[in-house]
Design an enzyme around this catalytic site. Structure first.
Site, mmCIF file in Angstrom:
data_model
loop_
_atom_site.group_PDB
_atom_site.id
_atom_site.type_symbol
_atom_site.label_atom_id
_atom_site.label_comp_id
_atom_site.label_asym_id
_atom_site.label_seq_id
_atom_site.Cartn_x
_atom_site.Cartn_y
_atom_site.Cartn_z
ATOM 1 N N GLY A 1 0.845 -1.190 0.000
ATOM 2 C CA GLY A 1 0.000 0.000 0.000
ATOM 3 C C GLY A 1 0.877 1.236 0.000
ATOM 4 O O GLY A 1 2.092 1.157 0.194
ATOM 5 N N LYS A 2 0.303 2.358 -0.268
ATOM 6 C CA LYS A 2 1.031 3.628 -0.178
ATOM 7 C C LYS A 2 0.013 4.743 -0.122
ATOM 8 O O LYS A 2 -1.107 4.596 -0.632
ATOM 9 C CB LYS A 2 1.927 3.825 -1.403
ATOM 10 C CG LYS A 2 3.129 4.713 -1.137
ATOM 11 C CD LYS A 2 4.241 3.959 -0.440
ATOM 12 C CE LYS A 2 5.453 4.809 -0.209
ATOM 13 N NZ LYS A 2 6.605 3.989 0.188
#
Ligand code: NAD
Length: 443
Positions: A132-133
């Protein structure tokens, strides 16, 4: 942003009075899609694997991308709108895991690319995380501490349902750090009226951070460079290095490589570049940068052109700043033997082909800088068991993980007569695909 808050190099922020860091803006004349680069890397590796194309299509793209508009009350009472993102690329192997970036040039394209690299990175080091980011399009150096706190809390509150120790676990990235993680953890914890330290990593030690986290990425760069040198029979005690981006990752990589005997001759940051053929004293340079916020003016060193850092005649080059630094246009000028990617995405796919032809060994980001997410995983584990390890214990476990990952990637690359980058993607894609296949597709 109000004109009065804008500032140029070296000015003091009116709000904080501190000397400001300088934010490097992306060159918009060069429309390189960072996510497009990851797709090319994925495709090149996927072509070498015998995996159902439909399954590949499923694991390749981000599963969820969220865009949020964040109102922020400024210190002067006015309101300003900001755009925030969170991308969960994969949760197949565990919670989405990845940092939150505060930078004026954050885009959905970049966040998707960084989230995707996190999936493959976590798989390469074989930790039970997906990718994720997140990010907020803002210049953190233009905001007061109070504004930063309110913006962070609003982001955490608006996207609250996306996060959780079993769901999605953020961490710091460019423009954020332990302080921001502390606010994030506190905001999330308010929901359940109890502390939930495992919702973020990279926290201050007293809030449940892990010993060794601050140095972990640079330590991983040193370990993978050491393993690459061993494979190439390169003697590190007579080797030289150049570091682009003498920040957290760059300076720690330089110091730990220095402990193995490597001589740092070139270093740069956003303010400029320096060199000394006899070697730069890394501890003294670190102190100098902490005081002056610049590598420039370091006693005994000469000023260099910023790009000389990339083209220096050294054994090891560590790009540790930004994406897209070595491209199809300048890769032929790179002269090092080992290029250790401290940063995410510093080398484009076009550059990869040229470097490979010129026998430059690229230790790819999803392996080279995976020390950070590995110790983030250790932090998450320690938060869940409520017991904290010594720094030696953390470093020992990190070394074990990084060597195992390097060996897996090298074996895959050698067996398939390909580069370490494609080998790393092949290892990662195989691991994610196997999990998805065994879980089955719920539809
Ligand atoms: P940092 O802000 O501490 O350091 C970045 C350095 O790059 C600074 O010295 C800055 O002045 C310099 N810089 C910026 N633009 C530059 C330019 N054009 N030329 C030369 N230098 C320039 O950030 P960091 O945490 O060290 O992260 C660096 C890179 O490593 C980023 O790409 C980040 O995504 C990646 N990374 C960091 C971690 C981590 O744990 N910190 C983990 C994995 C990957």
């Amino acid at each position: 942003m109000a004109e009065s808050k804008r500032s140029r190099r070296g000015e003091r922020t009116p709000k904080t009075g501190h000397s400001r860091a300088i934010v490097q803006r992306r060159d918009r004349s060069m429309p390189v899609s960072v996510f497009g680069n990851v797709m090319k890397q994925f495709d090149a590796a996927a072509r070498k694997l015998k995996i159902d194309p439909k399954l590949l299509e499923f694991i390749k793209v981000p599963r969820r991308s969220t865009i949020v508009k964040l109102p922020l009350q400024m210190d002067d009472g006015s309101f300003k709108m900001f755009t925030g993102y969170r991308v969960q690329h994969s949760i197949a192997r565990g919670p989405a895991k990845g940092g939150i970036r505060y930078h004026p040039d954050v885009t959905l394209d970049e966040v998707q690319a960084l989230a995707s690299w996190m999936t493959w990175k976590s798989a390469v080091v074989n930790i039970p995380f997906g990718g994720g980011k997140g990010g907020i399009m803002c210049d953190p150096h233009q905001l007061s501490e109070g504004e930063l706190e309110r913006l962070t809390r609003r982001y955490a509150a608006d996207l609250n349902d996306l996060f959780g120790p079993d769901v999605d676990v953020p961490a710091p990235d460019v423009g954020t750090g332990p302080r921001v993680m502390g606010w994030f953890m506190d905001t999330y914890s308010m929901k359940g009226s109890h502390s939930v330290p495992g919702v973020v990593t990279g926290k201050p030690l007293v809030l449940g951070g892990s010993r060794g986290r601050a140095e972990a990425t640079g330590r991983g760069v040193m370990l993978t460079t050491r393993e690459a040198a061993r494979h190439l029979k390169l003697d590190l005690t007579t080797a030289t290095a150049s570091v682009q981006g003498f920040g957290n990752v760059g300076s720690v990589s330089a110091r730990l490589l220095g402990e193995l005997g490597v001589r740092l001759t070139h270093a740069s940051d956003v303010t400029g570049a320096i060199y000394n053929p006899d070697g730069l004293n890394i501890d003294a340079l670190t102190d100098h940068v902490a005081r002056k916020k610049s590598v420039l003016g370091f006693p005994g060193a000469k000023k260099a052109k910023p790009n000389d850092i990339l083209y220096a005649d050294v054994d090891i080059l560590v790009p540790a700043a930004l994406e897209n630094q070595i491209t199809g246009k300048n890769a032929h000028r790179v002269r090092c033997r080992i290029l250790a990617e401290g940063a995410n995405g510093p080398v484009t796919p076009e550059a990869d082909a040229i470097l490979d032809k010129n026998r430059v060994c690229v230790v790819p980001d999803i392996l080279c800088n995976a020390g950070g997410v590995t110790v983030s995983y250790f932090e998450w584990v320690q938060n869940r068991i409520g017991y904290f390890w010594t720094e030696d214990e953390v470093n020992r476990r990190l070394e074990e993980k990084m060597i195992a990952a390097f060996d897996d990637v090298l074996r895959m690359a050698v067996n398939n007569k390909t580069t370490l980058r494609i080998g790393a993607f092949m290892v990662a894609i195989s691991r994610v695909a196997e999990v998805v296949q065994l879980r089955g597709i719920y539809s």
